[in-house]
Design a protein around this motif. Structure first.
Motif, short mmCIF file in Angstrom:
data_model
loop_
_atom_site.label_atom_id
_atom_site.label_comp_id
_atom_site.label_asym_id
_atom_site.label_seq_id
_atom_site.Cartn_x
_atom_site.Cartn_y
_atom_site.Cartn_z
N SER A 198 2.13 12.68 -35.45
CA SER A 198 2.69 13.50 -34.36
C SER A 198 3.53 14.64 -34.92
N GLU A 206 3.33 15.95 -37.90
CA GLU A 206 2.45 16.88 -38.61
C GLU A 206 1.75 17.82 -37.63
N THR A 207 1.26 17.26 -36.53
CA THR A 207 0.60 18.09 -35.52
C THR A 207 1.57 19.10 -34.93
N SER A 208 2.78 18.64 -34.61
CA SER A 208 3.79 19.52 -34.04
C SER A 208 4.15 20.65 -35.01
N ASN A 212 2.31 21.80 -37.48
CA ASN A 212 1.17 22.71 -37.64
C ASN A 212 1.09 23.70 -36.48
N ASP A 213 1.33 23.20 -35.26
CA ASP A 213 1.33 24.10 -34.10
C ASP A 213 2.41 25.16 -34.21
N LYS A 214 3.61 24.74 -34.60
CA LYS A 214 4.72 25.68 -34.72
C LYS A 214 4.46 26.69 -35.83
N SER A 233 1.54 27.68 -36.97
CA SER A 233 0.48 28.62 -36.57
C SER A 233 1.05 29.66 -35.60
N GLY A 234 1.96 29.25 -34.71
CA GLY A 234 2.63 30.21 -33.82
C GLY A 234 3.46 31.21 -34.60
N ASP A 243 2.95 32.11 -37.67
CA ASP A 243 2.02 32.96 -38.41
C ASP A 243 1.52 34.10 -37.53
N LYS A 244 1.21 33.80 -36.27
CA LYS A 244 0.77 34.84 -35.35
C LYS A 244 1.88 35.86 -35.11
#
Length: 109
Positions: free
Chosen positions: A61, A63-65, A67-69, A71-72, A74-75
């Motif tokens: 959980s 790790e997923t959180s 990764n999402d943050k 990637s955000g 990075d954008k």
């Protein structure tokens, strides 16, 4: 001086049976204790497996959180980089035009 020892065989057998019974009781007690220890070890093993599963779920959980943050972020950094490049390009063009106007004041652009 020879002494004769007279012992009743029934008494000896009685004492041996008593000692054997005591040993059997001790063996039964130790067997019960060993079984209790095995049960406790099984319970601890179940708890460790449960904790391991919970830890793995939490790790996934997290790790997923993350990764999402990331990637955000990075954008957002990509957008900021584009904006800064555009501003820097505009400033460079403005400086070139200002230098051209200064060097060639009579020329019209």
């Amino acid at each position: 001086m020879i002494q004769t020892i007279e012992v009743n065989i029934a008494d000896i057998l009685s004492r041996l049976e008593t000692k054997i019974d005591k040993l059997e009781n001790k063996i039964d007690y130790l067997t019960n204790e060993v079984n209790d220890v095995k049960i406790n070890v099984a319970k601890l093993d179940e708890k460790l497996n449960s904790l391991d599963n919970r830890l793995e779920e939490k790790t996934n959980s997290l790790e997923t959180s993350l990764n999402d943050k990331f990637s955000g972020l990075d954008k957002r950094l990509g957008n900021l980089e584009f904006i800064f490049r555009s501003i820097a390009g505009g400033i460079i063009i403005a400086l070139i035009l200002a230098a051209a106007r200064y060097l060639f004041p009579n020329m019209t652009l």
